[in-house]
Design a protein around this motif. Structure first.
Motif, PDB file in Angstrom:
ATOM      1  N   PRO B 129       0.853  -1.196   0.000  1.00  0.00           N
ATOM      2  CA  PRO B 129       0.000   0.000   0.000  1.00  0.00           C
ATOM      3  C   PRO B 129       0.884   1.240   0.000  1.00  0.00           C
ATOM      4  O   PRO B 129       2.007   1.189   0.514  1.00  0.00           O
ATOM      5  CB  PRO B 129      -0.782  -0.101   1.306  1.00  0.00           C
ATOM      6  N   SER B 130       0.381   2.339  -0.544  1.00  0.00           N
ATOM      7  CA  SER B 130       1.286   3.443  -0.880  1.00  0.00           C
ATOM      8  C   SER B 130       2.039   4.016   0.325  1.00  0.00           C
ATOM      9  O   SER B 130       3.199   4.382   0.190  1.00  0.00           O
ATOM     10  CB  SER B 130       0.529   4.540  -1.615  1.00  0.00           C
ATOM     11  N   VAL B 131       1.403   4.092   1.465  1.00  0.00           N
ATOM     12  CA  VAL B 131       2.116   4.689   2.598  1.00  0.00           C
ATOM     13  C   VAL B 131       3.236   3.773   3.074  1.00  0.00           C
ATOM     14  O   VAL B 131       4.362   4.205   3.319  1.00  0.00           O
ATOM     15  CB  VAL B 131       1.150   4.985   3.755  1.00  0.00           C
ATOM     16  N   ARG B 132       2.925   2.500   3.190  1.00  0.00           N
ATOM     17  CA  ARG B 132       3.968   1.540   3.584  1.00  0.00           C
ATOM     18  C   ARG B 132       5.119   1.559   2.608  1.00  0.00           C
ATOM     19  O   ARG B 132       6.286   1.531   2.980  1.00  0.00           O
ATOM     20  CB  ARG B 132       3.384   0.133   3.595  1.00  0.00           C
ATOM     21  N   ARG B 133       4.738   1.595   1.305  1.00  0.00           N
ATOM     22  CA  ARG B 133       5.758   1.593   0.274  1.00  0.00           C
ATOM     23  C   ARG B 133       6.665   2.799   0.450  1.00  0.00           C
ATOM     24  O   ARG B 133       7.888   2.692   0.396  1.00  0.00           O
ATOM     25  CB  ARG B 133       5.067   1.636  -1.094  1.00  0.00           C
ATOM     26  N   THR B 134       6.066   3.947   0.690  1.00  0.00           N
ATOM     27  CA  THR B 134       6.859   5.168   0.818  1.00  0.00           C
ATOM     28  C   THR B 134       7.802   5.074   2.007  1.00  0.00           C
ATOM     29  O   THR B 134       8.995   5.370   1.893  1.00  0.00           O
ATOM     30  CB  THR B 134       5.926   6.379   1.002  1.00  0.00           C
ATOM     31  N   VAL B 135       7.265   4.660   3.134  1.00  0.00           N
ATOM     32  CA  VAL B 135       8.103   4.598   4.331  1.00  0.00           C
ATOM     33  C   VAL B 135       9.217   3.570   4.152  1.00  0.00           C
ATOM     34  O   VAL B 135      10.381   3.838   4.455  1.00  0.00           O
ATOM     35  CB  VAL B 135       7.249   4.251   5.577  1.00  0.00           C
ATOM     36  N   PHE B 136       8.858   2.405   3.622  1.00  0.00           N
ATOM     37  CA  PHE B 136       9.866   1.362   3.433  1.00  0.00           C
ATOM     38  C   PHE B 136      10.978   1.854   2.506  1.00  0.00           C
ATOM     39  O   PHE B 136      12.162   1.715   2.795  1.00  0.00           O
ATOM     40  CB  PHE B 136       9.222   0.098   2.854  1.00  0.00           C
ATOM     41  N   ASN B 137      10.588   2.444   1.384  1.00  0.00           N
ATOM     42  CA  ASN B 137      11.576   2.949   0.431  1.00  0.00           C
ATOM     43  C   ASN B 137      12.489   3.983   1.051  1.00  0.00           C
ATOM     44  O   ASN B 137      13.704   3.934   0.909  1.00  0.00           O
ATOM     45  CB  ASN B 137      10.864   3.580  -0.770  1.00  0.00           C
TER      46      ASN B 137
END
Lengths: 272, 184
Positions: B129-137
């Protein structure tokens, strides 16, 4: 945790993905277009700063002249006959412009000085003013260049810009060939506000010219120009900017849609 | 090949050839970076263009500090552009709780995971999901800390850490699934 992150970090940091072959040219074109616009913006900016300065000087001059002319003893009714006859025969064109200062002094008191205003204020700011001239009896053929009360697109200049923006259709072939620019169109605002005789005076490309003429002809009725309270036929010039804005081609709708869907989807779940 | 400083200078001056070279050197890496955040090829392509174009305007602020510093600089700038766009699209405002999260995942076998092709890892990240993706990246790959992340996307540091934990858990289960599927 660190080890797990490293699987991703090592493999994905600096990872390359293949781009479509056409992408490089698309990018370079976009940058080139941007640089062109940036240059043009700089030019406009210098005009925007320069012209008001020139206008201010002209106005100061006019003011000084009118101060002097106060001293000149001019009978009032003399001027009144002059007002209202100020008109330029189309055949005479701009020749009336170069009147001597002396003439202006003779009849300034009470005579309004006019400055022609181009819509985007490009070339005509602060040009010498046409002083009152005697002329023939007004007939159907007479077209004023300048009047006391300029004709106006209903809603004003901003509404006109909005109209042009909303109704402009740039032909596909112009888009493809990157043809854009500024078309100047003159036309006559009739006494009833209708638009006649649109003519392209500065052309870019025959397709864009045709579109400019179409836009002008299709305009809703204007508020006619008035001289001494009477509606008159007045010649008017507007610039029409055809710009191929890069972003217009992009499908913004899809991006917004997916964003909305995202929010819709996420509101179903609990949120932090 | 030109030095990095010279390349930057010529690009700003509008040298078409230098711009082409900049593109040739960095476009596909920055494209992959954008894709990692937005998980959409077209969007990533667009963002990559935006970032490179923004770079043309701001090379003034680039200070050369050894080989590779141009890429580091471009990368930072690109992440900023991407975050801005995500914020604009308000993809970061609502943080969905993921239903598919499983508790008690077995630890992923890290040695076996080394063999997973990068594109597969990429797709796993993209599937977050976009927020997780952003934080992980930002945290795991691009080296931001939780404080930076919190400031950039408007959450608290704690929130960032908990989102990261969820992202990791989800990725872990995906890695395991993949290893199982490919028979390891």
């Amino acid at each position: 945790m660190k080890d797990f992150d490293d699987i991703f970090k090592q493999r994905l940091e600096g990872y390359e993905m293949k781009l479509p072959d056409t992408d490089r040219d698309a990018f370079l074109n976009r940058q080139a277009t941007r640089e062109r616009f940036a240059r043009r913006r700089r030019t406009y900016l210098s005009i925007a700063v320069g012209l008001p300065a020139v206008a201010a000087i002209v106005m100061a001059l006019v003011f000084t002249i009118s101060l002097f002319s106060k001293k000149a003893d001019v009978p009032v009714n003399n001027t009144q006959t002059l007002v209202g006859q100020e008109q330029v025969n189309p055949a005479q064109g701009n020749e009336g412009i170069a009147e001597d200062d002396a003439d202006i002094l003779d009849c300034t008191d009470g005579v309004v000085e006019y400055v022609t205003l181009d819509l985007d204020g490009d070339d005509d700011w602060g040009k010498p003013v046409e002083s009152a001239q005697k002329s023939q009896a007004p007939g159907e053929e007479d077209v004023y260049m300048v009047v006391e009360e300029s004709p106006e697109f209903s809603g004003g200049t901003n509404a006109l810009m909005g109209y042009l923006r909303d109704n402009m259709v740039i032909p596909d072939s112009c888009r493809e060939n990157n043809i854009q620019g500024r078309v100047l169109v003159t036309f006559i605002v009739e006494k009833d506000g209708s638009i006649t005789k649109p003519v392209v005076v500065k052309s870019v490309n025959h397709l864009l010219d045709a579109e400019a003429l179409r836009l002008v002809s299709a305009m809703p009725k204007w508020k006619p120009g008035r001289q001494n309270g009477q509606a008159q036929r007045v010649k008017f010039t507007i610039p029409i900017n055809f710009r191929l804005d890069y972003y217009k081609n992009r499908t913004k709708a899809t991006a917004t849609e997916s964003a909305v869907e995202d929010i819709m989807a996420s509101t179903k779940d609990k949120t932090f | 090949m030109r030095t990095e400083q010279e390349l930057a200078r010529l690009c700003t001056a509008g040298d078409r050839e230098a711009q082409g070279e900049l593109y040739a050197q960095y476009a596909s890496r920055l494209y992959a970076l954008c894709y990692r955040y937005v998980a959409d090829r077209e969007e990533a392509q667009d963002l990559m263009h935006d970032a490179m174009i923004k770079a043309m305007d701001s090379f003034k602020s680039f200070i050369y500090s050894g080989d590779g510093s141009l890429y580091a600089w471009l990368r930072r700038l690109t992440v900023n552009v991407v975050i801005d766009r995500l914020r604009q699209m308000s993809k970061l405002r609502l943080v969905p709780l993921d239903q598919t999260m499983e508790t008690g995942n077995p630890e992923a076998d890290e040695d076996a995971a080394d063999d997973i092709p990068a594109q597969v890892l990429m797709d796993m990240v993209a599937a977050l999901p976009s927020v997780r993706r952003t934080v992980f990246n930002m945290y795991c790959i691009d080296g931001f800390n939780h404080k930076d992340i919190a400031a950039a996307i408007g959450i608290t540091e704690k929130g960032s850490a908990s989102i990261l934990a969820k992202a990791r858990a989800q990725l872990k289960s995906q890695v395991n699934d993949y290893l199982k599927r490919t028979g390891r």
